[in-house]
Motif scaffolding. Structure first.
Motif, PDB file in Angstrom:
ATOM      1  N   ILE A  88       0.845  -1.198   0.000  1.00  0.00           N
ATOM      2  CA  ILE A  88       0.000   0.000   0.000  1.00  0.00           C
ATOM      3  C   ILE A  88       0.878   1.245   0.000  1.00  0.00           C
ATOM      4  CG2 ILE A  88      -1.706   1.338   1.287  1.00  0.00           C
ATOM      5  CD1 ILE A  88      -2.733  -1.289   2.467  1.00  0.00           C
ATOM      6  N   GLN A  89       1.831   1.294   0.911  1.00  0.00           N
ATOM      7  CA  GLN A  89       2.694   2.473   1.019  1.00  0.00           C
ATOM      8  C   GLN A  89       3.522   2.672  -0.241  1.00  0.00           C
ATOM      9  OE1 GLN A  89       4.905   1.662   4.588  1.00  0.00           O
ATOM     10  NE2 GLN A  89       3.159   2.042   5.946  1.00  0.00           N
ATOM     11  N   ALA A  90       4.025   1.592  -0.814  1.00  0.00           N
ATOM     12  CA  ALA A  90       4.810   1.701  -2.047  1.00  0.00           C
ATOM     13  C   ALA A  90       3.967   2.272  -3.179  1.00  0.00           C
ATOM     14  CB  ALA A  90       5.376   0.328  -2.432  1.00  0.00           C
ATOM     15  N   CYS A  91       2.722   1.819  -3.272  1.00  0.00           N
ATOM     16  CA  CYS A  91       1.832   2.325  -4.325  1.00  0.00           C
ATOM     17  C   CYS A  91       1.532   3.806  -4.134  1.00  0.00           C
ATOM     18  CB  CYS A  91       0.538   1.520  -4.354  1.00  0.00           C
ATOM     19  SG  CYS A  91       0.708  -0.126  -5.072  1.00  0.00           S
ATOM     20  N   VAL A  92       1.345   4.238  -2.893  1.00  0.00           N
ATOM     21  CA  VAL A  92       1.096   5.657  -2.632  1.00  0.00           C
ATOM     22  C   VAL A  92       2.309   6.487  -3.035  1.00  0.00           C
ATOM     23  CG1 VAL A  92       0.720   7.384  -0.825  1.00  0.00           C
ATOM     24  CG2 VAL A  92      -0.597   5.266  -0.816  1.00  0.00           C
ATOM     25  N   LEU A  93       3.494   6.015  -2.684  1.00  0.00           N
ATOM     26  CA  LEU A  93       4.719   6.747  -3.013  1.00  0.00           C
ATOM     27  C   LEU A  93       4.941   6.812  -4.520  1.00  0.00           C
ATOM     28  CD1 LEU A  93       6.982   5.210  -0.229  1.00  0.00           C
ATOM     29  CD2 LEU A  93       6.254   7.604  -0.351  1.00  0.00           C
ATOM     30  N   LEU A  94       4.753   5.686  -5.192  1.00  0.00           N
ATOM     31  CA  LEU A  94       4.921   5.663  -6.648  1.00  0.00           C
ATOM     32  C   LEU A  94       3.824   6.468  -7.341  1.00  0.00           C
ATOM     33  CD1 LEU A  94       5.963   1.919  -7.060  1.00  0.00           C
ATOM     34  CD2 LEU A  94       7.435   3.927  -7.396  1.00  0.00           C
ATOM     35  N   GLY A  95       2.623   6.458  -6.757  1.00  0.00           N
ATOM     36  CA  GLY A  95       1.544   7.282  -7.284  1.00  0.00           C
ATOM     37  C   GLY A  95       1.856   8.765  -7.137  1.00  0.00           C
ATOM     38  N   ALA A  96       2.445   9.133  -6.017  1.00  0.00           N
ATOM     39  CA  ALA A  96       2.831  10.526  -5.804  1.00  0.00           C
ATOM     40  C   ALA A  96       3.898  10.947  -6.806  1.00  0.00           C
ATOM     41  CB  ALA A  96       3.345  10.719  -4.380  1.00  0.00           C
ATOM     42  N   TYR A  97       4.811  10.038  -7.115  1.00  0.00           N
ATOM     43  CA  TYR A  97       5.843  10.341  -8.109  1.00  0.00           C
ATOM     44  C   TYR A  97       5.204  10.552  -9.473  1.00  0.00           C
ATOM     45  CZ  TYR A  97      10.183  10.125 -10.754  1.00  0.00           C
ATOM     46  OH  TYR A  97      11.245  10.441 -11.594  1.00  0.00           O
ATOM     47  N   ALA A  98       4.255   9.682  -9.827  1.00  0.00           N
ATOM     48  CA  ALA A  98       3.560   9.822 -11.110  1.00  0.00           C
ATOM     49  C   ALA A  98       2.799  11.135 -11.180  1.00  0.00           C
ATOM     50  CB  ALA A  98       2.621   8.637 -11.331  1.00  0.00           C
ATOM     51  N   ALA A  99       2.135  11.505 -10.082  1.00  0.00           N
ATOM     52  CA  ALA A  99       1.388  12.763 -10.044  1.00  0.00           C
ATOM     53  C   ALA A  99       2.321  13.941 -10.269  1.00  0.00           C
ATOM     54  CB  ALA A  99       0.669  12.905  -8.711  1.00  0.00           C
ATOM     55  N   ALA A 100       3.475  13.906  -9.621  1.00  0.00           N
ATOM     56  CA  ALA A 100       4.443  14.994  -9.739  1.00  0.00           C
ATOM     57  C   ALA A 100       5.087  15.051 -11.114  1.00  0.00           C
ATOM     58  CB  ALA A 100       5.528  14.843  -8.678  1.00  0.00           C
ATOM     59  N   SER A 101       4.952  13.963 -11.876  1.00  0.00           N
ATOM     60  CA  SER A 101       5.486  13.926 -13.239  1.00  0.00           C
ATOM     61  C   SER A 101       4.414  14.238 -14.274  1.00  0.00           C
ATOM     62  CB  SER A 101       6.093  12.543 -13.523  1.00  0.00           C
ATOM     63  OG  SER A 101       7.145  12.258 -12.614  1.00  0.00           O
ATOM     64  N   GLY A 102       3.180  14.460 -13.816  1.00  0.00           N
ATOM     65  CA  GLY A 102       2.091  14.754 -14.730  1.00  0.00           C
ATOM     66  C   GLY A 102       1.439  13.529 -15.331  1.00  0.00           C
ATOM     67  N   ASP A 103       1.779  12.333 -14.830  1.00  0.00           N
ATOM     68  CA  ASP A 103       1.205  11.084 -15.346  1.00  0.00           C
ATOM     69  C   ASP A 103      -0.040  10.723 -14.539  1.00  0.00           C
ATOM     70  OD1 ASP A 103       3.317  10.880 -17.175  1.00  0.00           O
ATOM     71  OD2 ASP A 103       4.569   9.809 -15.729  1.00  0.00           O
ATOM     72  N   THR A 104      -1.140  11.428 -14.778  1.00  0.00           N
ATOM     73  CA  THR A 104      -2.323  11.253 -13.946  1.00  0.00           C
ATOM     74  C   THR A 104      -2.933   9.862 -14.083  1.00  0.00           C
ATOM     75  OG1 THR A 104      -3.658  12.268 -15.700  1.00  0.00           O
ATOM     76  CG2 THR A 104      -2.897  13.700 -13.925  1.00  0.00           C
ATOM     77  N   GLY A 105      -2.829   9.248 -15.252  1.00  0.00           N
ATOM     78  CA  GLY A 105      -3.371   7.902 -15.418  1.00  0.00           C
ATOM     79  C   GLY A 105      -2.619   6.886 -14.582  1.00  0.00           C
ATOM     80  N   VAL A 106      -1.289   6.947 -14.636  1.00  0.00           N
ATOM     81  CA  VAL A 106      -0.456   6.039 -13.834  1.00  0.00           C
ATOM     82  C   VAL A 106      -0.680   6.295 -12.356  1.00  0.00           C
ATOM     83  CG1 VAL A 106       1.922   5.382 -13.273  1.00  0.00           C
ATOM     84  CG2 VAL A 106       1.285   5.844 -15.656  1.00  0.00           C
ATOM     85  N   GLU A 107      -0.750   7.563 -11.997  1.00  0.00           N
ATOM     86  CA  GLU A 107      -1.018   7.937 -10.602  1.00  0.00           C
ATOM     87  C   GLU A 107      -2.289   7.273 -10.103  1.00  0.00           C
ATOM     88  OE1 GLU A 107      -2.885  11.839  -8.341  1.00  0.00           O
ATOM     89  OE2 GLU A 107      -2.466  11.856 -10.489  1.00  0.00           O
TER      90      GLU A 107
END
Length: 452
Positions: A88-107
């Motif tokens: 769960i925590q890994a997915c949140v962190l990787l999702g935050a990285y995707a959000a910060a990169s503009g990859d809203t779908g991956v996020e």
């Protein structure tokens, strides 16, 4: 190890508590020193925090991309079959990285996976050995509830986390930071003195945000007007007012309270709470900027939007002038862009030279801050692109007032974090003219009993 500790502390300084809240800093740093943190978590954290490092190890590397190899390493370790809190925590962190990169779908995919695992595990009620572990689970649950609101909106998909929940709100920040990791589970029920329930207040605001987003969507899809529009506006405005009225004195947005939290290393979280409040206020009232210019000076909703945007700007400036409290998480760029368009409205329609001068000054300072944020986060490019797209609609429109009409394009601009709006002309909306005509009807007519 020294570099590892530096990067973990940068993560807690600039991201944790503002982007999400899933760890107890003292015990987590201790686990890092003991080399007990799973590699997937460490890689994902460093992917986010390395952009802030001045270490020689990163010399000559663009801060915006230096996290890529750590992100890739973390993703290689992700095991979807591991139905555990670490995933769960890994997915949140990787999702935050995707959000910060503009990859809203991956996020959204990462956040959705984290949410499903959270629900499967019934994380808040999962058996634990210590109070810290239980509190971490509660904070992770609420983190997912919060990110689900804006992440799902960004990709126009249904939310996955429950709207109503009997999960207790997170405890006081100061008490949590001082908590001994040896406290056993039998001590969980002991009362804790509440002095700084910052995350809990952030969650309460996020619930209101969900209703504001739903309201704005209904205004566009159902063309709300008259009594129906007024009733919903009054209800949501009252919810924001009640949140503010119910705060304990130490949580009011005053210079003294800000300094108090800043001196305890909680300045950025305090700012994040109020950035939410002011941003949600401008989102709620934004559509009423499209009222006829001669009516805006007496329209309470227009004035409320301008007030929230002004307070938001002032708070950001205050944070940047207070060492250790400057807010540098990526979402700041989005809310600052929205506040900037409110300043553009003043430039277009105000006849007050003082107001115009203040708005110009805010636009200049906002642009400087956006440029600073851009050195860290790729997603800021999208935010600045949206601002350019909005400015172009003002330039193209014969009637500048139409730039502030809440249509599908405007709704996307406000809440969907879409990076490609310059390539999507606003007049592509088939219902634009109908929405424009509807926007001419001011809610003040209900107050005055006459058409404006």
């Amino acid at each position: 190890m020294p570099l590892r500790l530096e990067l973990v502390n940068l993560y807690f300084d600039y991201i944790h508590g503002q982007f999400h809240s899933m760890y107890h800093r003292p015990s987590f740093v201790d686990q890092v020193q003991q080399d007990r943190v799973p590699d997937i978590i460490l890689f994902a954290i460093i992917a986010l925090s390395s952009r802030f490092s001045d270490h020689d190890h990163f010399a000559g590397t663009d801060p915006r991309v230096r996290g890529e190899r750590y992100r890739e390493a973390g993703e290689l370790l992700l095991n979807m079959r591991a139905i555990v809190p670490t995933t769960i925590q890994a997915c949140v962190l990787l999702g935050a990285y995707a959000a910060a990169s503009g990859d809203t779908g991956v996020e959204n995919l990462y956040y959705s996976m984290a949410g499903r695992i959270c629900l499967v595990l019934d994380l808040p009620n999962r058996p634990v050995e210590t109070l810290v572990e239980r509190e971490v689970n509660i904070r992770t649950w609420w983190t997912l509830c919060m990110v689900d609101v804006w992440s799902s909106t960004a990709v126009r998909l249904p939310r996955i986390m429950p709207v109503d929940s009997d999960v207790p709100l997170p405890m006081d920040e100061i008490a949590f930071s001082l908590m001994d990791t040896d406290i056993i589970r039998t001590d969980i029920g002991h009362p804790v003195t509440i002095e700084a329930p910052l995350l809990a207040e952030m969650i309460k605001l996020n619930r209101i945000l969900a209703r504001i987003i739903d309201f704005n969507c209904q205004c566009v899809s159902n063309h709300l007007e008259g009594a129906a529009l007024e009733m919903r506006m009054c209800t949501l405005a009252r919810e924001l007012d009640e949140w503010l009225e119910n705060l304990p004195p130490q949580l009011h947005d005053t210079p003294e309270n800000f300094q108090y939290f800043a001196s305890r290393g909680l300045g950025r979280i305090f700012v994040a709470v109020y950035l939410g409040y002011y941003h949600y206020g401008q989102l709620l009232n934004y559509q009423f900027l499209s009222c006829a210019p001669e009516a805006t000076s007496s329209n309470p909703y227009t004035e409320a939007c301008k007030f929230h945007a002004a307070q938001l700007c002032s708070l950001v400036y205050r944070s940047f002038s207070t060492p250790g409290s400057e807010v540098l998480y990526s979402a700041v760029s989005h809310i600052l862009v929205i506040a900037s368009t409110v300043q553009i409205h003043t430039l277009l329609f105000s006849g007050d030279d003082i107001q115009i001068r203040i708005s110009k000054s805010r636009l200049e300072r906002n642009f400087e801050i956006l440029l600073r944020l851009r050195t860290y986060w790729p997603s800021v490019d999208g935010a600045m692109s949206r601002l350019r797209a909005f400015h172009q609609t003002c330039l193209r429109s014969k009637d500048k007032e139409t730039s502030f009409v809440l249509d599908r394009w405007q709704l996307k601009f406000l809440v969907q974090f879409a990076p490609d709006m310059e390539s999507e002309p606003r007049d592509n909306d088939p219902e634009y003219e109908a929405l424009l005509a509807l926007s001419k009807r001011s809610p003040l007519a209900i107050y005055t009993g006459m058409a404006l």
